[in-house]
Design a protein around this motif. Sequence first.
Motif, PDB file in Angstrom:
ATOM      1  N   MET A 182       3.565 -10.959   9.441  1.00 40.57           N
ATOM      2  CA  MET A 182       2.604 -11.952   8.989  1.00 40.57           C
ATOM      3  C   MET A 182       2.210 -11.633   7.547  1.00 40.57           C
ATOM      4  O   MET A 182       1.812 -10.522   7.255  1.00 40.57           O
ATOM      5  CB  MET A 182       1.418 -11.825   9.924  1.00 40.57           C
ATOM      6  N   ILE A 183       2.394 -12.610   6.674  1.00 42.31           N
ATOM      7  CA  ILE A 183       1.985 -12.377   5.295  1.00 42.31           C
ATOM      8  C   ILE A 183       0.475 -12.619   5.255  1.00 42.31           C
ATOM      9  O   ILE A 183       0.000 -13.719   5.457  1.00 42.31           O
ATOM     10  CB  ILE A 183       2.718 -13.339   4.329  1.00 42.31           C
ATOM     11  N   SER A 184      -0.266 -11.559   5.032  1.00 45.41           N
ATOM     12  CA  SER A 184      -1.715 -11.671   5.094  1.00 45.41           C
ATOM     13  C   SER A 184      -2.309 -10.997   3.881  1.00 45.41           C
ATOM     14  O   SER A 184      -1.624 -10.299   3.142  1.00 45.41           O
ATOM     15  CB  SER A 184      -2.218 -10.963   6.330  1.00 45.41           C
ATOM     16  N   LYS A 185      -3.609 -11.198   3.723  1.00 47.76           N
ATOM     17  CA  LYS A 185      -4.307 -10.600   2.597  1.00 47.76           C
ATOM     18  C   LYS A 185      -4.160  -9.079   2.634  1.00 47.76           C
ATOM     19  O   LYS A 185      -3.818  -8.454   1.638  1.00 47.76           O
ATOM     20  CB  LYS A 185      -5.780 -11.009   2.679  1.00 47.76           C
ATOM     21  N   GLU A 186      -4.409  -8.489   3.820  1.00 48.80           N
ATOM     22  CA  GLU A 186      -4.336  -7.028   3.915  1.00 48.80           C
ATOM     23  C   GLU A 186      -2.949  -6.506   3.560  1.00 48.80           C
ATOM     24  O   GLU A 186      -2.816  -5.525   2.826  1.00 48.80           O
ATOM     25  CB  GLU A 186      -4.689  -6.550   5.333  1.00 48.80           C
ATOM     26  N   SER A 187      -1.911  -7.150   4.128  1.00 48.68           N
ATOM     27  CA  SER A 187      -0.580  -6.593   3.884  1.00 48.68           C
ATOM     28  C   SER A 187      -0.152  -6.806   2.441  1.00 48.68           C
ATOM     29  O   SER A 187       0.544  -5.971   1.861  1.00 48.68           O
ATOM     30  CB  SER A 187       0.439  -7.158   4.870  1.00 48.68           C
ATOM     31  N   ILE A 188      -0.604  -7.911   1.824  1.00 51.12           N
ATOM     32  CA  ILE A 188      -0.245  -8.127   0.418  1.00 51.12           C
ATOM     33  C   ILE A 188      -0.939  -7.101  -0.474  1.00 51.12           C
ATOM     34  O   ILE A 188      -0.297  -6.449  -1.296  1.00 51.12           O
ATOM     35  CB  ILE A 188      -0.576  -9.574  -0.027  1.00 51.12           C
ATOM     36  N   VAL A 189      -2.255  -6.917  -0.280  1.00 46.03           N
ATOM     37  CA  VAL A 189      -2.942  -5.947  -1.140  1.00 46.03           C
ATOM     38  C   VAL A 189      -2.402  -4.542  -0.880  1.00 46.03           C
ATOM     39  O   VAL A 189      -2.248  -3.752  -1.803  1.00 46.03           O
ATOM     40  CB  VAL A 189      -4.490  -5.961  -1.003  1.00 46.03           C
ATOM     41  N   TYR A 190      -2.068  -4.286   0.362  1.00 45.27           N
ATOM     42  CA  TYR A 190      -1.505  -2.972   0.697  1.00 45.27           C
ATOM     43  C   TYR A 190      -0.213  -2.738  -0.096  1.00 45.27           C
ATOM     44  O   TYR A 190      -0.040  -1.705  -0.742  1.00 45.27           O
ATOM     45  CB  TYR A 190      -1.238  -2.903   2.204  1.00 45.27           C
ATOM     46  N   SER A 191       0.687  -3.734  -0.057  1.00 43.94           N
ATOM     47  CA  SER A 191       1.962  -3.604  -0.769  1.00 43.94           C
ATOM     48  C   SER A 191       1.751  -3.474  -2.274  1.00 43.94           C
ATOM     49  O   SER A 191       2.344  -2.620  -2.929  1.00 43.94           O
ATOM     50  CB  SER A 191       2.848  -4.819  -0.492  1.00 43.94           C
ATOM     51  N   LEU A 192       0.889  -4.342  -2.806  1.00 45.97           N
ATOM     52  CA  LEU A 192       0.686  -4.321  -4.254  1.00 45.97           C
ATOM     53  C   LEU A 192       0.095  -2.993  -4.700  1.00 45.97           C
ATOM     54  O   LEU A 192       0.519  -2.414  -5.702  1.00 45.97           O
ATOM     55  CB  LEU A 192      -0.210  -5.482  -4.692  1.00 45.97           C
ATOM     56  N   ARG A 193      -0.878  -2.481  -3.936  1.00 46.17           N
ATOM     57  CA  ARG A 193      -1.476  -1.206  -4.328  1.00 46.17           C
ATOM     58  C   ARG A 193      -0.449  -0.083  -4.268  1.00 46.17           C
ATOM     59  O   ARG A 193      -0.446   0.816  -5.113  1.00 46.17           O
ATOM     60  CB  ARG A 193      -2.664  -0.871  -3.429  1.00 46.17           C
ATOM     61  N   ASN A 194       0.423  -0.159  -3.292  1.00 43.11           N
ATOM     62  CA  ASN A 194       1.466   0.865  -3.224  1.00 43.11           C
ATOM     63  C   ASN A 194       2.401   0.799  -4.418  1.00 43.11           C
ATOM     64  O   ASN A 194       2.803   1.821  -4.966  1.00 43.11           O
ATOM     65  CB  ASN A 194       2.266   0.729  -1.927  1.00 43.11           C
TER      66      ASN A 194
ATOM     67  N   PHE B 288       8.689  -7.456   1.772  1.00 45.24           N
ATOM     68  CA  PHE B 288       7.808  -8.089   0.790  1.00 45.24           C
ATOM     69  C   PHE B 288       7.789  -7.258  -0.493  1.00 45.24           C
ATOM     70  O   PHE B 288       7.887  -7.798  -1.592  1.00 45.24           O
ATOM     71  CB  PHE B 288       6.393  -8.231   1.356  1.00 45.24           C
ATOM     72  N   GLU B 289       7.674  -5.950  -0.340  1.00 46.97           N
ATOM     73  CA  GLU B 289       7.614  -5.100  -1.532  1.00 46.97           C
ATOM     74  C   GLU B 289       8.885  -5.195  -2.366  1.00 46.97           C
ATOM     75  O   GLU B 289       8.833  -5.323  -3.591  1.00 46.97           O
ATOM     76  CB  GLU B 289       7.347  -3.638  -1.139  1.00 46.97           C
ATOM     77  N   SER B 290      10.030  -5.131  -1.708  1.00 45.33           N
ATOM     78  CA  SER B 290      11.260  -5.164  -2.502  1.00 45.33           C
ATOM     79  C   SER B 290      11.505  -6.552  -3.078  1.00 45.33           C
ATOM     80  O   SER B 290      11.960  -6.700  -4.207  1.00 45.33           O
ATOM     81  CB  SER B 290      12.456  -4.675  -1.686  1.00 45.33           C
TER      82      SER B 290
END
Lengths: 236, 402
Positions: B1-13, B323-325
């Motif tokens: 699920m593309i969600s706020k948490e997973s997006i911010v998590y990926s971006l911060r990483n 998502f990250e890649s």
Amino acid sequence: MAKGKREVIRLEGVKKYYFMGENIVKAVDGVDMVINHGDFVAIMGPSGSGKSTTMNLVGSLDLPTDGEIYLDGHNIARLSESSLAQIRGKKIGFIFQSFNLIPNLTAKENIMLPMLFQGLRIDERELKAEKLLELVELTDRKNHYPNQLSGGQQQRVAIARALANDPDVILADEPTGNLDTKTGEKVMNFLEEFNRKGKTIIMVTHDPELAKEHAKIVYWMKDGKIEKTTKTKKAR
Amino acid sequence: MISKESIVYSLRNLIQRKSRSFLTILSIFVGIITIFIFISFGLGLINYIESLKTESTVDKINIQPKGVGPPGLDDTFALSEEDLEAVDKTSGVIEASGVYFKPAEVRKNKELRFVWAISYDPEKPLVIEMFGTKIAKGRELRSGDSGKAVLGYNYLLKDKIFSEQSDINDRIELNGKELKIVGFFDAVGNPQDDSNIYITHDDFLEIYRGNSTGFNWIIAEVDSERIEEIIEKVEDSVRKSRNLEKGKEDFFVQSFEDLLEQFNRILLFIVVFVIAIALVSVLVSAVNTANTMVTSTLERKKEIGVMKAIGAKNSEVVKIFLFESAFLGLVAGVLGVIFGFFISYAGAEFLKRAGYGFLNPNFSPILFIGLILFAGVTGAISGTWPALRASKTRPTDALRYE
Ligand SMILES: Nc1ncnc2c1ncn2[C@@H]1O[C@H](COP(=O)(O)OP(=O)(O)O)[C@@H](O)[C@H]1O
Ligand SMILES: [Mg+2]
């Protein structure tokens, strides 16, 4: 069931062996256990006796080498990996000795994560996370990252995260192991409070005092086996 | 699920591992820039060649010696007046005109330059029609003109051919013969043709005296409906007029359109070749991205275990890393097309100043969107295997190391 108790977890002849070349490590070697709804169980034993392995099996993080494990009457060996993840996320909350918060998520986001995996909407996730932060008295720290929090605060975030999906069972592996006595006491008080509110708690510890003081039932483990089961004064 | 948490998590990483993310993006970026530049110029050139196919070119055919050297320099033979007559008399040919051209020394105010001198019959200016240019200043050549010249566009510019700009009635010296300028053509778009000097056949033959053996080029206007058939007939006529056996022709007949097609094919080949090389570089960067993702998943093994413990399905873990890649690829794609655009744009400006105005890149929106998507998909594909691998992490193995 006797006294109207509902069974939540049942272990029948559960074994977990690790095969290390020539050697077999019998981490868990034939454990039978029935845990009812509302129990506060402590798994007690010296280091290396198989407590964590048992707890991981109960939490369906791993499958046993032999024996059956039932979670709410479902044999977990029969479930696919993804439905297991789904059930685990819904019915079980984990608390670890080293907190295991996600470093790149804030306290609030860490608490929202289990709800995300259950498919809750963003507004539901936010609302619930706020409530849980209030419960563990960390509302003013919601936007802090784990490395900006003390050990005790991190463990309270972890507790809130474990409660996110209103699980029936909370599994805590040495929850006070990395905390000083005072903060540890606070964490234990939370667990007792949740137990009073009806949650089933299974706590792993190597500290007999802690087990006797807070749990109702204590399983004494040694070399992968349960030596004895005792009821504490709290059991009544 | 593309969600706020997973997006911010990926971006911060990704931000936390700045230099690694940067280098990964850079490696994809280089390939995307290269592809962007070559496709934009390639499309531009193909469009330019298409634009040369006008009403005045569809009905033109060329008859040229099969020389070994560049036309005009190879003096082994040339086409004769008889050949021109034979072409003219072929049925379907409306008009035919011979053209001479040779390298020339042009002098003005003691400045000496080397350009091409071209002569044509002012009654039949087919060569000018083919260039698709018109008079910019003054007048065209007239039959009977003697000692007169019409010059290419670049003579109107300062510091282009000569330091001074030229004007009507100025004098130039072509291989020693003085000529008066009567006109200038508009820009054709390449520095060679825009430096040409056009004169009449009489002046040309006088300047090159015994040196010229005949026409370097015959252009014929034909019935465009029957062009293929007429080409064969013209070939027959010229073969007869030159007394040659079939298969031993020392000349060739080709429609202007075919000539352009031939250019297009060569051009396409070059563009495809360069893009193939750029794709290899993209492939290398994909491997690099996969490596970045593998490292990233190993570093976060414990986090993956935790996420699975709190209910993440394997597919959820896959999504996070994909998502990250894909994001790395997308950023590289966006930066690649932006930089590619500016480089192509600046390059085109530079080329235009240098007289190569026809080298004009084409910035189609499809090129931008297509390349950004391509980069994103490349990133996603690179991340697939590491993500699948990461998702199979056993929570207990990940959590053991405390
Ligand atoms: N993945 C594994 N591979 C090999 N041996 C393991 C693994 N996990 C646990 N063990 C072994 O099983 C035994 C029980 O471990 P554990 O359940 O962690 O004990 P406790 O939590 O009681 O300290 C130990 O001897 C440990 O080394
Ligand atoms: Mg342990």
